[in-house]
Write a protein that holds these residues in place. Structure first.
Motif, short mmCIF file in Angstrom:
data_model
loop_
_atom_site.label_atom_id
_atom_site.label_comp_id
_atom_site.label_asym_id
_atom_site.label_seq_id
_atom_site.Cartn_x
_atom_site.Cartn_y
_atom_site.Cartn_z
N TYR A 34 48.32 31.38 27.63
CA TYR A 34 48.04 31.33 26.20
C TYR A 34 48.19 32.72 25.60
N HIS A 35 48.29 32.78 24.27
CA HIS A 35 48.23 34.06 23.56
C HIS A 35 47.03 34.02 22.62
N GLN A 36 47.28 33.57 21.36
CA GLN A 36 46.20 33.52 20.39
C GLN A 36 45.63 32.11 20.25
N PHE A 90 45.35 34.50 29.27
CA PHE A 90 45.69 34.90 27.90
C PHE A 90 46.43 36.23 27.97
N ASP A 91 47.55 36.34 27.30
CA ASP A 91 48.31 37.58 27.26
C ASP A 91 48.03 38.37 25.99
N ASP A 92 48.11 39.67 26.11
CA ASP A 92 48.11 40.65 25.01
C ASP A 92 46.72 41.12 24.58
N GLY A 93 45.66 40.33 24.82
CA GLY A 93 44.31 40.78 24.46
C GLY A 93 43.99 40.68 22.99
N SER A 144 45.90 43.69 33.79
CA SER A 144 46.75 44.60 33.01
C SER A 144 47.97 43.86 32.45
N HIS A 145 48.32 44.20 31.22
CA HIS A 145 49.58 43.74 30.63
C HIS A 145 50.39 44.99 30.27
N THR A 146 50.16 46.03 31.06
CA THR A 146 50.79 47.37 30.98
C THR A 146 50.23 48.20 29.81
N GLY A 148 52.15 49.64 27.22
CA GLY A 148 52.75 49.48 25.90
C GLY A 148 53.61 48.25 25.69
N HIS A 149 53.53 47.27 26.62
CA HIS A 149 54.25 46.01 26.47
C HIS A 149 55.76 46.19 26.37
N LEU A 150 56.31 47.03 27.24
CA LEU A 150 57.77 47.17 27.32
C LEU A 150 58.30 46.25 28.41
ZN LIG Z 1 52.67 39.83 26.12
#
Ligand SMILES: [Zn+2]
Length: 252
Positions: A34-36, A90-93, A144-146, A148-150
């Protein structure tokens, strides 16, 4: 005529057998992505109501949510999992993971994992450190999703190492304890990342490939089921779970 009829009967039996084989549970663990979770209708959001229905469905179907770390241990042969395990990620936080998703997860007693882009923490729309700490203390696993999301596969070696090791160090400094899992931004990776992640102390990483996960699979390219916005309601969610099983069986 009777030859045609018996031929058709044979064909029908073969089709039925194929459908039964495809529909039979594949025996792998699904990781939902999921994201948002909000009612703003964005490209990467699902509605609060749909999310609630999906979590209720998983509970009714007897799924038990486990963490990514539990799944990684299971895949390495180092720990058991409950019979119908699922990982909710969930990705991105995003900030709505705290305000909208967490209360629903807690209502059903479901664990989940949130992958943080450390450069984004505290920015508008994203989780702040104290919210991440609260989520963690309430049973949410943080990964972790790194930094800076590169797209990691496009970076040179030192930058790949920096993205995964420094983000891990920042999360561990802010939250305490160990961070053991990562999700590749955009699901993109290459084979050099497996050793980088292993050396950095990660147990597993989520890729962007559709399917289920079984013991013996590479823990640094875990498959996921992307849960986008529903257009036809819960049937679509059930279809996504089923389709991941089929992909897994056909090794697509
Ligand atoms: Zn992401």
């Amino acid at each position: 005529m009777s030859r045609l009829r018996s031929g058709l009967a044979l064909l029908a039996a073969l089709v039925a057998a194929l459908i039964a084989w495809l529909a039979y549970p594949a025996g792998g663990v699904p990781i939902l992505a999921y994201h948002q979770v909000n009612d703003e209708g964005g490209k990467y959001s699902i509605s609060i109501r749909d999310f609630g229905e999906q979590m209720a469905y998983l509970t009714q179907q007897g799924y038990t949510a486990v963490t990514m770390a539990q799944l990684a241990d299971f895949m390495a042969g180092e720990g058991p999992l409950p019979p119908k395990a699922v990982v909710i990620t969930f990705d991105d936080g995003y900030a709505d993971n705290f305000t909208n998703a967490l209360p629903i997860l807690e209502k059903y007693g479901l664990k989940a994992t949130v992958f943080i882009i450390t450069d984004k923490v505290g920015q508008p729309g994203y989780l702040a450190w104290d919210e991440i700490r609260q989520m963690r203390s309430r049973g949410i696993e943080i990964g972790s999703h790194t930094l800076g999301h590169l797209a990691l596969n496009e970076l040179d070696m030192p930058e790949k190492v920096r993205q995964v090791t420094v983000s891990k160090a920042i999360l561990e400094k802010e939250l305490g304890g160990q961070i053991g899992v990562l999700a590749y931004p955009y699901g993109l990776f290459d084979a050099t990342l497996f050793d980088i992640l292993r050396s950095a102390g990660y147990k597993g990483a989520c890729a962007g490939v559709n399917g289920l996960n079984k013991p013996g699979d590479n823990p640094y390219s875990l498959k996921r089921i992307n849960v986008g916005r529903d257009r036809i309601g819960l049937a679509e969610f059930r279809l996504r779970l089923l389709r991941a099983g089929i992909y897994s069986k056909l090794s697509l």
